[in-house]
Design an enzyme around this catalytic site. Structure first.
Site, PDB file in Angstrom:
ATOM      1  N   CYS A 125       0.913  -1.354   0.055  1.00 28.35           N
ATOM      2  CA  CYS A 125      -0.078   0.002  -0.001  1.00 28.35           C
ATOM      3  C   CYS A 125       0.962   1.317   0.198  1.00 28.35           C
ATOM      4  CB  CYS A 125      -0.746   0.112   1.193  1.00 28.35           C
ATOM      5  SG  CYS A 125      -1.924  -1.461   1.276  1.00 28.35           S
TER       6      CYS A 125
ATOM      7  N   HIS B  78      -1.241   6.842   2.138  1.00 28.21           N
ATOM      8  CA  HIS B  78      -1.125   5.555   3.207  1.00 28.21           C
ATOM      9  C   HIS B  78      -0.847   6.373   4.558  1.00 28.21           C
ATOM     10  CE1 HIS B  78      -0.236   1.625   4.769  1.00 28.21           C
ATOM     11  NE2 HIS B  78       0.409   2.258   5.545  1.00 28.21           N
TER      12      HIS B  78
ATOM     13  N   ASP C  87      -4.464   0.103  -5.482  1.00 30.36           N
ATOM     14  CA  ASP C  87      -2.989   0.404  -5.200  1.00 30.36           C
ATOM     15  C   ASP C  87      -2.116  -0.966  -5.666  1.00 30.36           C
ATOM     16  OD1 ASP C  87      -4.039  -1.302  -3.123  1.00 30.36           O
ATOM     17  OD2 ASP C  87      -3.211  -0.161  -1.473  1.00 30.36           O
TER      18      ASP C  87
END
Ligand SMILES: *[C@@H]1O[C@H](CO)[C@@H](O)[C@H](O)[C@H]1NC(C)=O
Ligand SMILES: *[C@@H]1O[C@H](CO)[C@@H](O)[C@H](O)[C@H]1NC(C)=O
Ligand SMILES: *[C@@H]1O[C@H](CO)[C@@H](O)[C@H](O)[C@H]1NC(C)=O
Ligand SMILES: *[C@@H]1O[C@H](CO)[C@@H](O)[C@H](O)[C@H]1NC(C)=O
Ligand SMILES: *[C@@H]1O[C@H](CO)[C@@H](O)[C@H](O)[C@H]1NC(C)=O
Length: 559
Positions: free
Chosen positions: A74, A128, A324
């Site tokens: 991610c 993130h 992602d």
């Protein structure tokens, strides 16, 4: 002769025209990001999944069939596509640094829109969270107002999953009755509601908007409304077609999917490290829950698109849907991202641009009415326009900016740490229309994955920067996938291409699932051709060498 009144009227009309062209002429952007979603979607030919709302969006869009993330985890992937720089330029391979401090003060995609007069809004998981975005999701640089986080997310990993005996656990498989959840809701339901609320507030705003909505699913745990499981009776589920760890897979390429092992229901299976395997009935249930999570996200996308229609914004809003990175659903004996395999790096990438990918709807015209996922028949929509050329997530920034009519983003110089605005990707606009094709489009995607060593360790999934000693650089063309695992010195970000630890080569026409690694002893001679060390790994020269070597190796087998 014109009277004074006539002149005023004329001036007023000109003023209105100017307003129309300049104020309303700008496109809004709705940027939808799923978490850990591989292209398990009807519009990507998945035969099982029910994703009618995303399929309907795709039917009016350009669907990039071969789109790849730059690193299958991610934080690094998000920082990469939101800045349009590869991980070697963001210097983020784990979750523990903020690019503005550790690499360069790069302008992000939303920041670029903000600096062009847009109101930029973030809902859910876009950047993130944590250190990787300075605990603020890069606010205030990227966003006009502080990003929205759904309150119910704080229960995401808690003991809220009911077992058959009625006790509560922190399970992987966590299909729940939403009315019994703390706050009686779930994060993606809250995300969808907030996105709808923001669209309504932006409807009559003076500025155009860039609204990013980051869904939390189908990322684990599969905490989803229980009714979505009904769409996938367990007896209808199948295992991955290649559920075993491939024999010729080098150890450094394998990752032991530690995060699912930490969930109580998986822990109770007493799996052996590092390979498992997971019992077959549990494998089927993981797959069932993943599919159900995809349908749950599809319904949230449907709600948001419906409101875009209701507010008559569909004719002036660019919609991007992506993820992602992917997730291995048992392929190669793995249950995670964290690798260079296609199942981990390949993502959906769907771009709707009114007037480009489909005719603009008339005012009041409906294009994206909500489709009930629980409807009887599996709804079929037109395919949309499929682009099979290989593309990358770093391409999204220059493409969306260009579609919206912003000044185009230049290609980055090498090195580019001091250049705040540039792209390491390509503008894909020439691939979007139904008429124009550019056969010269660079048909290669580059991904990479770090490892803490050549053997399988419990931090092989996600080594922290200081422990990274090997980097797997991967080049994916339409017909081959070549990865070289080379020595990496994380203290100075130095990849030593003459220190080859292992390699992988898959010929996709014969081996589309990447199970037969044909990189072998014979190859080392060719690798010797590549006595190249470079200070800034993903330079154009490394890219060229990877492509050259991949082609040369492929040639060895006269393929
Ligand atoms: C980074 O860039 C932003 C604007 O993009 C600017 O406000 C900020 O001062 C810059 N920071 C540094 C350390 O240069
Ligand atoms: C990160 O956040 C801290 C605390 O809010 C702030 O002082 C610092 O300036 C931020 N860093 C950058 C590069 O903006
Ligand atoms: C959820 O629980 C409520 C009350 O606890 C019940 O009325 C409802 O039928 C349940 N829903 C599902 C989908 O099981
Ligand atoms: C399950 O499989 C059966 C037999 O192939 C099929 O008739 C049925 O529609 C499937 N159920 C669902 C919900 O897809
Ligand atoms: C796992 O190990 C525990 C303790 O050793 C044991 O009680 C349990 O039955 C085992 N579970 C399975 C599925 O083998």
């Amino acid at each position: 002769m014109f009277s004074r009144a006539h002149i005023w009227l004329l001036l007023f009309l000109v003023y209105l025209l100017v307003l129309c062209v300049f104020a309303k002429g700008k496109f809004n952007v709705l940027f939808l990001i799923a978490d850990d979603l591989r292209p398990t979607l009807g519009c990507y030919s998945d035969p099982v999944v029910k994703s009618p709302n995303i399929d309907r969006l795709a039917s009016k869009s350009t669907v990039f069939y071969n789109a790849f993330a730059q690193q299958a985890v991610c934080g690094p992937s998000r920082t990469s596509f939101l800045t349009s720089r590869r991980p070697d330029t963001t210097r983020l391979y784990d979750f523990n640094s903020y690019w503005r401090v550790s690499a360069g003060n790069y302008t992000t995609l939303p920041q670029y829109f903000k600096s062009n007069g847009y109101t930029t809004l973030s809902v859910g998981k876009v950047f993130h969270p944590g250190i990787a975005s300075n605990h603020t999701d890069d606010y205030p640089y990227s966003w006009s107002v502080p990003p929205y986080h759904p309150p119910s997310f704080s229960y995401e990993k808690r003991k809220v999953c009911k077992s058959e005996d009625g006790t509560l656990h922190s399970n992987l498989l966590c299909a729940v009755n939403v009315s019994e959840m703390p706050l009686r809701t779930l994060p993606d339901l809250e995300n969808a509601a907030e996105a709808v609320r923001l669209l309504k507030t932006m409807k009559d705003a003076e500025t155009p908007f860039f609204l990013a909505v980051g869904f939390y699913k189908p990322h684990i745990p599969f905490r989803i409304p229980v009714e979505y499981l009904k769409l996938y009776p367990i007896e209808n589920m199948t295992l991955a077609s290649d559920p075993d760890v491939p024999k010729k897979l080098p150890k450094v390429a394998y990752n032991p999917w530690m995060d699912i092992r930490k969930r109580e229901d998986v822990k109770a299976l007493n799996l052996s490290f590092p390979y498992g395997p997971i019992p077959k009935d549990f494998q089927l249930r993981i797959r069932q829950h993943y599919y159900a999570a995809v349908s749950y996200i599809d319904a949230q996308v449907g709600k948001i698109l419906q409101v875009l229609d209701d507010l008559d914004l569909t004719k002036e809003t660019i919609v991007v849907f992506t993820s992602d990175h992917g997730w291995s659903l048992g392929e190669h004996g793995e249950w995670a991202k964290y690798s260079n395999f296609d199942v981990a790096t390949r993502v959906p990438l769907i771009v709707y641009a009114p007037g480009v990918t489909s005719p603009r709807p008339w005012p009041g015209g409906k294009m994206f009415s909500y489709v009930n996922v629980f409807g009887k028949a599996r709804e079929r929509f037109d395919e949309g326009y499929l682009v099979r050329s290989v593309v990358e997530l770093v391409d999204v920034f220059p493409t969306v900016a260009s579609l919206a009519g912003l000044v185009s983003v230049h290609h980055c110089p090498v090195p580019s740490f001091k250049t705040v605005l540039c792209t390491e990707g390509s503008n894909l606009v020439h691939l979007l229309g139904r008429h124009e094709r550019n056969p010269n489009h660079q048909a290669y995607a580059f991904s990479q994955y770090p490892r803490p060593g050549d053997t399988i360790r419990d931090d092989s999934d996600l080594p922290s920067l200081a422990n990274i000693t090997v980097m797997g650089y991967s080049v994916r063309s339409t017909d081959f996938h070549f990865t070289l695992w080379v020595g990496f010195d994380s203290s100075c970000f130095y990849a030593n291409l003459s220190d080859v630890h292992a390699g992988e080569l898959y010929i996709l026409s014969e081996d589309p699932n990447e199970d037969n690694n044909i990189y072998n002893e014979q190859v080392h001679a060719d690798v010797a051709m590549l006595k190249l060390g470079t200070r800034y790994p993903w330079t154009e020269s490394l890219k060229e060498h990877m492509i050259f070597l991949g082609k040369a190796l492929k040639g060895n087998w006269n393929l």
